[in-house]
Design a protein around this motif. Structure first.
Motif, PDB file in Angstrom:
ATOM      1  N   UNK A  65       1.111  -1.213  -0.280  1.00 18.32           N
ATOM      2  CA  UNK A  65       0.174   0.344   0.047  1.00 18.32           C
ATOM      3  C   UNK A  65       0.622   0.977   0.378  1.00 18.32           C
ATOM      4  N   UNK A  66       2.089   1.363   0.873  1.00 15.14           N
ATOM      5  CA  UNK A  66       2.811   2.402   0.296  1.00 15.14           C
ATOM      6  C   UNK A  66       3.562   2.783  -0.493  1.00 15.14           C
ATOM      7  N   UNK A  67       4.183   2.213  -1.274  1.00 14.71           N
ATOM      8  CA  UNK A  67       4.803   1.805  -2.242  1.00 14.71           C
ATOM      9  C   UNK A  67       3.849   2.081  -3.126  1.00 14.71           C
ATOM     10  N   UNK A  68       2.836   1.724  -3.352  1.00 11.39           N
ATOM     11  CA  UNK A  68       1.928   2.265  -5.063  1.00 11.39           C
ATOM     12  C   UNK A  68       1.415   3.333  -5.048  1.00 11.39           C
ATOM     13  N   UNK A  69       0.774   3.860  -2.677  1.00  5.81           N
ATOM     14  CA  UNK A  69       0.154   5.127  -2.981  1.00  5.81           C
ATOM     15  C   UNK A  69       1.409   5.934  -3.251  1.00  5.81           C
ATOM     16  N   UNK A 322       1.935  14.294   1.797  1.00  7.02           N
ATOM     17  CA  UNK A 322       0.920  14.497   2.293  1.00  7.02           C
ATOM     18  C   UNK A 322      -0.413  15.908   1.615  1.00  7.02           C
ATOM     19  N   UNK A 323       0.879  16.722   1.342  1.00  7.62           N
ATOM     20  CA  UNK A 323      -0.354  17.757   0.143  1.00  7.62           C
ATOM     21  C   UNK A 323      -1.090  17.057  -0.661  1.00  7.62           C
ATOM     22  N   UNK A 324      -0.336  16.005  -1.726  1.00  8.51           N
ATOM     23  CA  UNK A 324      -0.412  15.523  -2.826  1.00  8.51           C
ATOM     24  C   UNK A 324      -1.634  14.960  -2.680  1.00  8.51           C
ATOM     25  N   UNK A 325      -1.759  14.239  -1.240  1.00  6.80           N
ATOM     26  CA  UNK A 325      -2.087  13.023  -0.780  1.00  6.80           C
ATOM     27  C   UNK A 325      -3.786  13.989  -0.701  1.00  6.80           C
ATOM     28  N   UNK A 326      -3.777  14.281   0.033  1.00 12.01           N
ATOM     29  CA  UNK A 326      -4.796  15.665  -0.219  1.00 12.01           C
ATOM     30  C   UNK A 326      -5.731  16.083  -0.968  1.00 12.01           C
TER      31      UNK A 326
END
Length: 335
Positions: A65-69, A322-326
């Motif tokens: 999950x971490x690397x895919x994200x 983190x900004x890209x995630x949101x």
């Protein structure tokens, strides 16, 4: 199943089998053809295997999950299209393939008393793993140089780390690791005399070579030489590079900025030390005739633990990520 395999499981453990096996059980070299291998893993220690399974499952899920994200975010967000995140994307891609190369099969094998793997599947697993681990050795050194250029020469960073240089560094390093892997394939032993019991969780080069009854001196010599070139220079370069980064950090006037930089560098060095340290223990020490349980655990440190730590240390704590995630997933959830 070959007669060697049946004889082993009848004895119940590897040591009894080695001690009591009859001389003619393997037969002449060309009479018993190996079509599959038995992976011992922790089958001799069922209680340890029960504890081992949830740890591996958690490690696999975090790594996957971490690397895919990270790969998705770096591709999707144009603000992350920079040399640093380009290398992080490559690293996460390598870790993603590495964790899927053998770990799902290891998890499934925990439910079997006599796990087996097809001969050619074993070869693919072994050589893909060798290529990926070799690539990561060189890639971590490239990433250290990228951080050195960003911290020590920030005004000239984009001129130094041009896209042409970044792509060339990755291409050359992967080509070099591919050649090393290809030579290892060409030096592969051909005769196993019916031996098909691998005392490991997965197909691993050292354990594989120990089964051969043909001459493996050329394979072992090349393995040691290539290990020296893939481990010592990159690790030494990383240590020197982070030493220079540390000196540059000491000149930062802001206490908060200095603390943040030291925290980042120390976490990076921790991952690097675990990765290179465990591989050096495995491949640079004198080789025993058999694989110990300690060797199996050490191999998991760089094959399983590093793909888990890399996304956490290098990316997921990063403010831009983190900004890209949101930005990416917040937009999807608001639709």
């Amino acid at each position: 199943m070959s007669p060697v395999s049946d004889n082993f499981w009848r004895h119940g453990n590897m040591e009894d089998y080695r001690r009591d096996k009859p001389e003619n059980v393997m037969g002449p070299p060309n009479e018993t053809v190996v079509t599959e291998f038995i992976l011992i893993g922790l089958s001799e220690h069922p209680q340890a295997q029960a504890v081992f399974f949830p740890f591996l499952l958690m490690a696999y899920l975090i790594s996957f999950l971490g690397n895919s994200l990270i790969v998705i975010l770096i591709i999707a967000d144009s603000h992350l299209h920079s040399p640093m995140y380009f290398f992080l994307c490559i690293l996460s891609s390598v870790d993603l393939i590495l964790s899927n190369n053998a770990l799902p099969e290891i998890l499934v094998n925990c439910f079997f008393d006599r796990p087996t793997i097809n001969f050619y599947r074993c070869l693919i697993q072994m050589y893909v793993g060798l290529f990926l681990v070799s690539t990561e050795c060189v890639l971590l050194a490239i990433m250290a140089y990228d951080r050195f250029a960003a911290i020590c020469q920030p005004l000239h960073y984009m001129q130094i780390m041009s896209w042409r240089l970044c792509i060339s560094l990755v291409t050359v390093s992967m080509a070099f690791c591919f050649v090393v892997t290809l030579i290892t394939v060409l030096l592969q032993p051909t005769d196993f005399c019916g031996r098909n019991i691998i005392n490991h969780f997965a197909c691993e080069l050292q354990s594989f070579l120990k089964l051969a009854c043909s001459d493996t001196r050329a394979s072992e010599l090349f393995m040691h030489i290539s290990s020296l070139f893939l481990l010592i220079p990159p690790f030494g370069f990383i240590v020197v590079t982070y030493g220079r980064i540390g000196l540059a950090v000491l000149r930062i006037r802001s206490t908060q900025g200095r603390k943040k930089a030291f925290s980042t560098c120390s976490s990076h060095l921790t991952v690097v030390s675990v990765f290179y340290g465990t591989i050096m223990i495995m491949y640079l020490k004198p080789q025993a005739k058999s694989t110990s349980d300690q060797d199996k655990v050490i191999s998991l440190m760089y094959g399983v633990l590093t793909p888990v730590l890399n996304p956490v240390i290098y990316s997921l704590r990063n403010r831009d990520v983190k900004g890209a995630f949101w930005k990416v997933f917040g937009r999807e959830m608001s639709k």
